[in-house]
Scaffold this motif. Structure first.
Motif, mmCIF file in Angstrom:
data_model
loop_
_atom_site.group_PDB
_atom_site.id
_atom_site.type_symbol
_atom_site.label_atom_id
_atom_site.label_comp_id
_atom_site.label_asym_id
_atom_site.label_seq_id
_atom_site.Cartn_x
_atom_site.Cartn_y
_atom_site.Cartn_z
ATOM 1 N N THR A 128 -51.866 -22.562 -7.959
ATOM 2 C CA THR A 128 -53.124 -22.336 -7.315
ATOM 3 C C THR A 128 -53.607 -21.065 -8.137
ATOM 4 O OG1 THR A 128 -52.101 -22.643 -5.036
ATOM 5 C CG2 THR A 128 -53.910 -21.295 -5.207
ATOM 6 N N ALA A 132 -57.423 -20.954 -9.968
ATOM 7 C CA ALA A 132 -58.425 -20.030 -10.092
ATOM 8 C C ALA A 132 -58.686 -19.422 -11.426
ATOM 9 C CB ALA A 132 -57.891 -18.693 -9.254
ATOM 10 N N LEU A 330 -55.756 -28.163 -8.577
ATOM 11 C CA LEU A 330 -56.179 -28.081 -7.258
ATOM 12 C C LEU A 330 -55.445 -29.043 -6.246
ATOM 13 C CD1 LEU A 330 -60.019 -27.169 -7.091
ATOM 14 C CD2 LEU A 330 -57.840 -25.498 -6.680
ATOM 15 N N LEU A 334 -53.788 -26.154 -3.981
ATOM 16 C CA LEU A 334 -54.112 -26.386 -2.884
ATOM 17 C C LEU A 334 -54.805 -27.271 -1.740
ATOM 18 C CD1 LEU A 334 -56.121 -23.806 -1.524
ATOM 19 C CD2 LEU A 334 -58.052 -24.667 -2.748
ATOM 20 N N PHE A 369 -55.181 -18.584 -3.506
ATOM 21 C CA PHE A 369 -56.452 -19.053 -4.389
ATOM 22 C C PHE A 369 -57.720 -18.070 -4.505
ATOM 23 C CE2 PHE A 369 -60.573 -21.732 -4.822
ATOM 24 C CZ PHE A 369 -60.299 -21.930 -6.201
#
Length: 400
Positions: A128, A132, A330, A334, A369
């Motif tokens: 995560t 970012a 991602l 996430l 994130f």
């Protein structure tokens, strides 16, 4: 600067270059830019071998040559201060800590209890944070490399081609170079007018493959991830996507250039210590040779419209590759499954139906994130602290 350097014997220059770059690579975590800042501190302010701000001024040249930012910077400093032997000593020194540490980490990688919920959560947290981190890098690079509608179109086309159609990123980079070169030639004309193998075969394949990666790497290791996925996961099946993302996560938190860390990791996985050495040499060799050629005629090379054209062509493609990598990260952190593009397309066309697929948002990863993206964009803490903090939060919040 010249007088300070002239008073240092050649042998001592080589020793100091090797020792200082070895220390930098051993203790600095965060990749090429962090290593450049550390080198600026030592070779400009402490030893006074380079002019103030020289390394940062040469960043465009360092990034324009295929290869890792950290390796190219080491070659530049070594060549400027001790010629070819200095460039070689600095490059070996900046790669050696990664080789040693990653080989040791690789020995123990198999005993990591990957089925443990806390370990799985920690890796989700790191992935995560990597998402970012890549987004922050794209945001910072965007105004520098995306110029006008053509650059934006090239970046979006690259994302679509790599993510949806699994087009080999090497083809896209080659196309970017070709288009950029044509643009540079046009500008120059206008200016003139106006004014699956085994044994030794596998080792050879590894070497050639990482030489190829080294030729297609501009700036840093993030742009290489789609190439790794295409060649090592999809084509050769040497790794799974989860294994590659785990290796990438570990490479972020170990000292040295991230690209070298990952190359050593992958090489060790396939061929032990010798495989790790071969992959590392293969990745760095193209930049060493090309930087030597470039530095011989630095002023003329830097002002060349052909080179500027090539960089204009490569920039949007690199942004697109980084964005495609971000989506993949991602989907491994996430999100609980790949994005349901077919369902999203139906929604866009007005078909409002309930979704029953496996895609979900990992609520535990969402604060990681947002927090990691904010601290990285605002420079509130180092990349290393962010990655380790994300791993700790992931172990607590993302147990699956």
């Amino acid at each position: 600067m010249e007088s300070e350097l002239a008073n240092v014997p050649f042998g001592k220059r080589i020793r100091l270059l090797f020792w200082n770059f070895f220390k930098i690579a051993l203790f600095v975590v965060g990749g090429g830019y962090a290593i450049i800042l550390a080198a600026e501190e030592i070779f400009v302010r402490k030893l006074r071998w380079l002019k103030d701000g020289e390394l940062l001024e040469m960043l465009t040249v360092i990034q324009a040559i295929p290869g890792l930012t950290a390796g190219n910077a080491a070659i530049y400093v070594g060549y400027r201060t001790a010629g070819q032997w200095g460039a070689l000593a600095a490059l070996v020194a900046v790669a050696l800590p990664s080789y040693i540490i990653i080989c040791l980490v690789s020995l123990g990688f198999g005993v990591i209890p990957m089925e443990n919920l806390y370990v799985q959560g920690a890796f989700i947290g790191v992935r995560t944070a990597l998402s970012a981190l890549t987004i922050v890098a794209i945001v910072r690079l965007w105004p520098k490399v995306i110029r006008g509608a053509i650059g934006l179109g090239a970046a979006l086309f690259t994302i679509e081609a790599v993510y949806f159609y699994a087009v080999n990123p090497a083809i896209l980079l080659g196309a970017g170079i070709a288009v950029g070169t044509a643009h540079g030639i046009r500008q120059q004309l206008r200016k003139n007018t106006v004014n699956t193998e085994s044994g030794m075969a596998e080792i050879v394949t590894l070497f050639l493959l990482f030489c190829w990666f080294g030729l297609l790497c501009f700036g840093g290791g993030s742009a290489l991830m789609p190439l790794y996925i295409q060649e090592l996961v999809d084509s050769r099946h040497w790794l799974t996507l989860h294994e590659l993302s785990d290796f990438a996560a570990i490479s972020q938190v170990t000292p040295g250039p991230i690209g070298v860390n990952l190359a050593t990791f992958l090489g060790f996985r396939q061929g032990g210590y010798f495989g790790a050495l071969i992959c590392t040499i293969g990745l760095l060799l193209p930049s060493y040779l090309l930087m030597q050629l470039a530095l011989r005629s630095l002023a003329r090379w830097e002002e060349s419209p052909f080179v500027r054209g090539i960089m204009d062509g490569i920039g949007p493609v690199t942004i697109g590759l980084m964005a495609a990598t971000t989506v993949i990260y991602l989907e491994l952190s996430l999100f609980t499954a790949p994005l349901p593009w077919a369902y999203l397309t139906e929604l866009a066309t007005g078909k409002l139906e309930a979704y029953h697929g496996p895609f979900r948002l990992c609520l535990g990863a969402l604060p990681i994130f947002l927090l990691s993206g904010w601290v990285l964009y605002r420079n509130k803490c180092s990349i290393m602290v962010t990655i380790f903090g994300s791993a700790a939060l992931g172990a607590l919040l993302c147990r699956i």
